[in-house]
Enzyme design. Sequence first.
Site, short mmCIF file in Angstrom:
data_model
loop_
_atom_site.label_atom_id
_atom_site.label_comp_id
_atom_site.label_asym_id
_atom_site.label_seq_id
_atom_site.Cartn_x
_atom_site.Cartn_y
_atom_site.Cartn_z
N HIS A 1 5.61 -26.87 85.69
CA HIS A 1 5.21 -25.70 84.89
C HIS A 1 4.55 -24.60 85.73
O HIS A 1 4.19 -23.56 85.17
CB HIS A 1 4.25 -26.17 83.79
CG HIS A 1 2.98 -26.73 84.37
ND1 HIS A 1 2.95 -27.93 85.06
CD2 HIS A 1 1.73 -26.25 84.41
CE1 HIS A 1 1.72 -28.15 85.49
NE2 HIS A 1 0.96 -27.15 85.10
N ASP A 2 4.33 -24.84 87.02
CA ASP A 2 3.69 -23.83 87.87
C ASP A 2 4.70 -23.08 88.72
O ASP A 2 4.31 -22.18 89.48
CB ASP A 2 2.68 -24.50 88.81
CG ASP A 2 1.47 -25.04 88.07
OD1 ASP A 2 1.09 -24.46 87.03
OD2 ASP A 2 0.91 -26.05 88.52
C1 NOJ Z 1 -2.70 -27.18 88.54
C2 NOJ Z 1 -1.99 -27.02 87.23
O1 NOJ Z 1 -0.71 -27.57 87.35
C3 NOJ Z 1 -1.98 -25.54 86.92
O2 NOJ Z 1 -1.15 -25.24 85.82
C4 NOJ Z 1 -3.38 -25.11 86.66
O3 NOJ Z 1 -3.42 -23.69 86.52
C5 NOJ Z 1 -4.31 -25.50 87.83
N1 NOJ Z 1 -4.07 -26.79 88.36
C6 NOJ Z 1 -5.74 -25.44 87.37
O4 NOJ Z 1 -6.02 -26.52 86.54
#
Ligand code: NOJ
Length: 515
Positions: A316-317
């Site tokens: 999702h990132d």
């Molecule tokens: C990693 C997560 O996958 C991401 O979506 C999030 O923004 C950051 N960690 C902070 O928790």
Amino acid sequence: MSATQNLTWWKNVAIYQVYPRSFADGNGDGIGDLPGLIARLDYLKTLGVGALWLSPVYPSPMCDAGYDICDYTDIDPLFGRLADLDQLISEAHKRGLKLLMDFVPNHTSDQHPWFIESRASRDNPKRDWYLWRDQPNNWRASIDGGSAWTWDEGSQQYYLHFFLPQQPDLNWHNPEVVEAMHNVLKFWLDRGVDGFRIDVVHCVGKDPTFADDPRCMAGETMVQINDQPYSHEVLRGLRRLVDHYPGDRVLIGEVNIRSTARVAAYYGASDELHMSFNFPPLDAPWDPVVFRLCIREVERCLGEQSAWPTWALSNHDNSRIRSRYGGSLARTNAAAVMLLSLRGTPFIFQGDELALEDTQVNAQTRVDPGGRDGSRAPLPWLAQTPHGWSGTAPWLPFPPEAEALAVETQESASDSTLNLYRRLLHCRRESTALRLGDWQELPSHPQLLAYRRHCEDDERIVCINFDAAEHAFVLTGEWIVEVASDRHGEDQPFAGLVAAHQALILRQKGSAHEC
Ligand code: NOJ
Ligand code: CA
């Protein structure tokens, strides 16, 4: 290596990442939720995965889509109630699916009662639960790329946050924090969850000197570079706790350091993580030279039986697999063959089994301050709009070609990406070589990546063609095409050619291990 030594469930399954907001909506408000997910568990069972990792569903102001938690032991009403989570665990277990929760130890929301207390005054008993300083250093935060320190007007000090200012970092050196977070794990383990994906676990220990880091001057964020011995001590504590529970509960860490060798250290001496994400392959372009290096590095650093690798090509990132590989369906399908045939536990991000591309957002529809909306779009279940999301429009626009890529459309097309994933996952389940066998690179044309998976008397050969031209791949003996990324020639003898952008899994003719 004996297969019987490897009964551990998490080495034998593919894990599916559920991004609950976009999976399935149970109440028609346009946001995916737990009842929606429960109603679609049979889809996941039929797909053939063995476990689900559920991205955060806890109460949250949603500044970072739920990674800013204000209560670790409840469910946000947007997603349902605690009773729904209990039902999810039991319905998943009934189907033989394991359930992993997302544990976020590095930071809370600034709306968490702990932080509200901590910022109330300098002598508050919870002051030391977070990291307060009179002066900031040069550390840089992720998501918005700004300073990792925010001034608190009320108590006249700066607090540390590796992410948004609304996500203050916890002080894991404080034993009360350790105890409180251990209690969080116990809460969910007692309810029957099978383990955790641990968010940025390499960030929990901080440089005790708080010295400036020159790499931040060069634009790097702390999340990319933080790598402190104390994080390992924290992990050993979590592992001891989890190991007290029966049933092989598992800890899977997000170690966001772009070095497989550094990532390997987070397995400890089998007393830290059971598995860690390793992101160099996720960053890699669709290029055989780069993948060959990534895979060799994994084999070099995680070759021991005690350090079991993972494979993820998206989440999702990041942009979706298909968007990163230039929109090509053929490459996306070839990537699926690779993902599900390497040595280690594969992770499938929801919607990649449909070959979805990133959704397009504009100033009106954009949600994430970090620009990561593309891969987070709702799954199209039905061909017709609104694709199984009754009622209001969902929280993000659907990905491109939602009708053609909907689950309903793909189920009835034998050469669809969805049916390719089903076939691949079926073959993995049937073949010890694919699940647990060793990995050995085979000589091939430079545009091909070829390897052998082997366990006892079971054997498979995988060949991936990264090129737009067909190439010969010579093998001794007679081989049968078990899976072809374009579904051409399956169950036929392999003729020694791999088509452009095609990936194949081959089994020896006459092998007792057909799938
Ligand atoms: C990693 C997560 O996958 C991401 O979506 C999030 O923004 C950051 N960690 C902070 O928790
Ligand atoms: Ca809903």
